[in-house]
Each structure stands twice: as structure tokens, then as C-alpha cells.
Design a protein around this motif. Structure first.
Motif, mmCIF file in Angstrom:
data_model
loop_
_atom_site.group_PDB
_atom_site.id
_atom_site.type_symbol
_atom_site.label_atom_id
_atom_site.label_comp_id
_atom_site.label_asym_id
_atom_site.label_seq_id
_atom_site.Cartn_x
_atom_site.Cartn_y
_atom_site.Cartn_z
ATOM 1 N N THR A 1 0.851 -1.198 0.000
ATOM 2 C CA THR A 1 0.000 0.000 0.000
ATOM 3 C C THR A 1 0.878 1.236 0.000
ATOM 4 O O THR A 1 2.055 1.165 0.351
ATOM 5 C CB THR A 1 -0.899 0.049 1.254
ATOM 6 N N PHE B 1 -9.720 -4.224 17.288
ATOM 7 C CA PHE B 1 -9.859 -4.915 16.003
ATOM 8 C C PHE B 1 -9.994 -6.413 16.246
ATOM 9 O O PHE B 1 -9.485 -6.943 17.243
ATOM 10 C CB PHE B 1 -8.684 -4.617 15.069
ATOM 11 N N SER C 1 -4.381 5.925 15.292
ATOM 12 C CA SER C 1 -5.358 4.868 15.076
ATOM 13 C C SER C 1 -5.758 4.871 13.603
ATOM 14 O O SER C 1 -5.024 5.383 12.753
ATOM 15 C CB SER C 1 -6.553 5.118 15.992
ATOM 16 N N LEU D 1 -13.499 -3.695 12.823
ATOM 17 C CA LEU D 1 -12.833 -2.616 13.558
ATOM 18 C C LEU D 1 -13.895 -1.908 14.385
ATOM 19 O O LEU D 1 -14.981 -1.619 13.886
ATOM 20 C CB LEU D 1 -12.177 -1.623 12.593
ATOM 21 N N THR E 1 0.361 1.673 17.733
ATOM 22 C CA THR E 1 0.738 0.404 17.103
ATOM 23 C C THR E 1 -0.320 -0.651 17.434
ATOM 24 O O THR E 1 -1.215 -0.398 18.240
ATOM 25 C CB THR E 1 2.097 -0.092 17.657
ATOM 26 N N LEU F 1 -8.485 0.597 1.959
ATOM 27 C CA LEU F 1 -7.273 0.402 2.773
ATOM 28 C C LEU F 1 -7.548 -0.506 3.963
ATOM 29 O O LEU F 1 -6.811 -1.472 4.202
ATOM 30 C CB LEU F 1 -6.738 1.783 3.225
ATOM 31 N N CYS F 2 -8.611 -0.203 4.696
ATOM 32 C CA CYS F 2 -8.926 -1.034 5.870
ATOM 33 C C CYS F 2 -9.322 -2.440 5.449
ATOM 34 O O CYS F 2 -9.005 -3.405 6.135
ATOM 35 C CB CYS F 2 -9.996 -0.385 6.742
ATOM 36 N N CYS G 1 0.670 5.650 0.896
ATOM 37 C CA CYS G 1 -0.136 6.729 1.484
ATOM 38 C C CYS G 1 -0.151 7.948 0.555
ATOM 39 O O CYS G 1 0.635 8.025 -0.378
ATOM 40 C CB CYS G 1 0.418 7.087 2.855
ATOM 41 N N LEU H 1 2.407 3.459 11.567
ATOM 42 C CA LEU H 1 2.191 2.418 10.559
ATOM 43 C C LEU H 1 2.198 2.962 9.138
ATOM 44 O O LEU H 1 2.127 2.194 8.185
ATOM 45 C CB LEU H 1 0.847 1.705 10.813
ATOM 46 N N SER H 2 2.263 4.272 8.984
ATOM 47 C CA SER H 2 2.127 4.867 7.650
ATOM 48 C C SER H 2 2.848 6.211 7.586
ATOM 49 O O SER H 2 3.029 6.878 8.610
ATOM 50 C CB SER H 2 0.634 5.072 7.351
ATOM 51 N N GLY H 3 3.219 6.600 6.377
ATOM 52 C CA GLY H 3 3.856 7.899 6.175
ATOM 53 C C GLY H 3 2.845 9.027 5.966
ATOM 54 O O GLY H 3 3.223 10.172 5.714
ATOM 55 N N ARG I 1 3.764 -4.552 9.147
ATOM 56 C CA ARG I 1 3.019 -3.720 10.096
ATOM 57 C C ARG I 1 2.804 -4.433 11.426
ATOM 58 O O ARG I 1 2.356 -3.835 12.396
ATOM 59 C CB ARG I 1 1.675 -3.295 9.500
HETATM 60 O O1 X90 Z 1 1.009 4.030 4.312
HETATM 61 C C1 X90 Z 1 0.456 2.959 4.048
HETATM 62 O O2 X90 Z 1 0.784 2.291 3.073
HETATM 63 C C2 X90 Z 1 -0.677 2.474 4.923
HETATM 64 C C3 X90 Z 1 -0.281 1.447 5.908
HETATM 65 C C4 X90 Z 1 -1.381 1.067 6.885
HETATM 66 C C5 X90 Z 1 -1.059 -0.086 7.763
HETATM 67 C C6 X90 Z 1 -2.039 -0.533 8.793
HETATM 68 C C7 X90 Z 1 -3.488 -0.435 8.495
HETATM 69 C C8 X90 Z 1 -4.369 -1.143 9.484
HETATM 70 C C9 X90 Z 1 -5.819 -1.233 9.078
HETATM 71 C C10 X90 Z 1 -6.096 -3.190 10.671
HETATM 72 C C11 X90 Z 1 -6.248 -3.281 12.100
HETATM 73 C C12 X90 Z 1 -6.249 -2.033 12.929
HETATM 74 C C13 X90 Z 1 -4.923 -1.632 13.484
HETATM 75 C C14 X90 Z 1 -4.919 -0.387 14.324
HETATM 76 C C15 X90 Z 1 -3.580 -0.033 14.836
HETATM 77 C C16 X90 Z 1 -3.369 1.359 15.286
HETATM 78 C C17 X90 Z 1 -6.707 -2.026 9.942
#
Ligand code: X90
Length: 280
Positions: free
Chosen positions: A62, A159, A119, A274, A197, A263-264, A64, A89-91, A172
Motif C-alpha cells: 500500500t 480490532f 489509530s 474494527l 501500534t 485500505l482497511c 499513502c 504504521l504509515s507515512g 506492520r
Molecule cells: O502508508 C500505508 O501504506 C498504509 C499502511 C497502513 C497499515 C495498517 C493499516 C491497518 C488497518 C487493521 C487493524 C487495525 C490496526 C490499528 C492499529 C493502530 C486495519
């Protein structure tokens, strides 16, 4: 603030694609495979993407929104409230901060506030709803910034995942942690940690036990009667059962159940849930 000059902008991990009452824009993340690039906007056929992903055996990742994507979504607004997925988890948060710097330099009279939600998904949805409420109540820019930060401390996210393959493959979550959810019939229940996280809470066998576990964890968090938002990846049945149990146990709660966007869906995977909630 003049309501006509205010805009809320969130990345598409919030699952909120449109909003009534306040100008709103969603900055899409992308899901990339060797065969396809899925842009997480309102036109994305999420069902088709999830079906394709179930059959697809190759690499996927993925990305951002970049700084210029954010600036484009800021548009011409004078007061911007920008909400991002956790920076752990993301930029997304970093590129939004850069976008703020550039935007404010180009337009010295404009103001951008960037909130790192720590989150994602339905917790971001609650934040967006609260921002709208504060803006419509006629609060000043600085008041909204202070109140939304305080609000974010009182919201949380659980989650429930049947598979954590995509989370693990994209670094992740650790491979060890992801194994919990790899076994047939076992779901991993976790939460967004205070640092933003993934924090594992327990593994649950079967739907009924999973729902009970969520109820127990809500009570443990001090949850009483706040708003709850439940998003799911094509698991309306479990989401609705959870909603009914919540109402049975905690009373007449303001809840909403809806499908995750791209994305989710990619990370929560088929069957994932979630749960965003106000802690007190
Ligand atoms: O920048 C990117 O490419 C996006 C990366 C996103 C990575 C994680 C997404 C999580 C989505 C999964 C369970 C919830 C986790 C919550 C943690 C704070 C949903």
C-alpha cells in the motif's frame, strides 16, 4: 471561523468518503499488486478488490497520500483540519505535515491543523464527526484544535482479525503475532496502543466467544455509554450481532455499522472488524 472557509480532510483509512454539513475531502491511499492498482476513493469497487485479493497469490503493498496529494485535497480552504492514520504504521501523517508547511507558506493567512489519530478506521470516523460538531458549534480554530486533541485521548479502537497475512507481509505486525490469526476459526482481538501500534489482547475461538471478549474488553476499558462505530470487511452478520450485544449490555448506544473501504479492507481482510468507541 466562517463555516464556508473550513474544510475537514482525512486520509481514506477513515472509511469516510463524504460528509454533510462541512466541506470534506478524503485523500486516497493506494493498494498495489503486480496486476492492479486500487485507488481508495469513492469509485473503488471494494468487493471486487477483496475478491481479487482472496485469489491473488503474489506480492501486494500500500502507499499513502504524498505531500502534493494532500495539498490538492486542501483545495482553497482557509481553515483545514486534517486527520491521518497512525504515524507508526504509515507515512500519511508525515506527508500531511509537509503539506501543511508548504500550504501555509504559500498562503500565510491560512491555517492547517494535522492530527495524528494514532489509530485508523472507525476511531478516525469518530474524530471527523466530532470535528464537524465543534465547527458547527462555532468554535474558533485554536479551540477546535485543543478540543479535538483532548477528544482523541478519550477514543480508542479494537480490532478482530481472522487473518493478519497482509499486515505481516507488509511489516506492520511481527510474523509471530500474525500467526495467532492464521489458524482456522481463531480470531485475534487487539487494540490500537497508546503509541499507535497494534497491541494484541487475546485470541478467540468462534463468533460467540469473540463477541463476549469484545464486550469484556470494552468494560475493562471503562466504556460506559459513548458512541461506537463498527466497520467490517464483508462481515455484516458478526458486526450486527456485536451491535445487538452492545445495546443489550450497555443500553441504548449511538452505534453505526458499515463496510470498510479499500485500505482497511486490505489490512483487516475478509471477515475483519474494527470497533471505534468513546471510552467514557
Ligand atoms: O502508508 C500505508 O501504506 C498504509 C499502511 C497502513 C497499515 C495498517 C493499516 C491497518 C488497518 C487493521 C487493524 C487495525 C490496526 C490499528 C492499529 C493502530 C486495519
Amino acid at each position: 471561523m466562517d463555516i464556508n472557509k473550513v474544510k475537514i480532510v482525512a486520509d481514506s483509512s477513515s472509511d469516510v468518503m463524504s460528509l454533510k454539513g462541512v466541506d470534506y475531502s478524503s485523500a486516497p491511499l493506494k493498494i498495489v499488486t503486480d496486476e492492479n492498482e486500487y485507488i481508495d476513493n469513492k469509485d473503488l469497487d471494494v468487493r471486487k478488490m477483496v475478491e481479487n485479493m482472496l485469489l491473488y497469490k503474489g506480492k501486494s503493498s500500500t502507499s499513502c497520500p504524498n505531500t502534493f496529494d494532500w495539498i490538492r485535497e486542501f483545495g482553497e480552504a482557509e481553515y483545514i483540519f486534517c486527520v491521518t492514520i497512525t504515524s507508526q504504521l504509515s507515512g500519511s501523517y508525515n506527508s500531511a505535515c509537509l503539506a501543511k508547511q508548504i500550504y501555509e507558506k504559500e498562503h500565510p493567512e491560512r491555517k492547517v491543523f494535522v492530527l495524528n489519530s494514532l489509530s485508523t478506521g472507525p476511531e478516525m470516523c469518530l474524530i471527523i464527526e466530532k470535528l464537524k460538531e465543534l465547527i458547527l458549534a462555532g468554535k474558533e480554530f485554536d479551540e477546535v484544535c485543543a478540543e479535538i486533541q483532548a477528544y482523541n485521548k478519550k477514543t480508542d479502537l479494537f480490532f478482530v482479525l481472522q487473518s493478519m497475512k497482509n499486515l505481516a507481509n507488509n511489516g506492520r505486525v511481527s510474523k509471530v503475532a500474525s500467526k495467532i490469526a492464521g489458524v482456522l476459526g481463531i480470531r485475534a482481538l487487539g487494540k490500537a496502543s497508546d503509541e499507535g501500534t497494534l497491541e494484541m489482547l487475546e485470541k478467540c475461538r468462534g463468533e460467540a466467544r469473540t463477541i463476549d471478549a469484545v464486550i469484556e474488553q470494552l468494560a475493562k476499558c471503562g466504556y460506559a455509554s459513548g458512541k461506537i462505530r463498527i466497520s467490517h470487511c464483508f462481515n455484516d452478520a458478526t458486526a450486527k450481532k456485536l451491535k445487538e450485544r452492545i445495546i443489550e449490555v450497555f443500553g441504548n448506544i449511538n452505534t453505526k455499522v458499515y463496510n470498510c473501504r479499500g485500505l482497511c479492507s486490505f489490512y483487516a481482510e475478509f471477515g475483519g472488524l474494527l470497533i471505534g468507541f468513546e471510552k467514557e
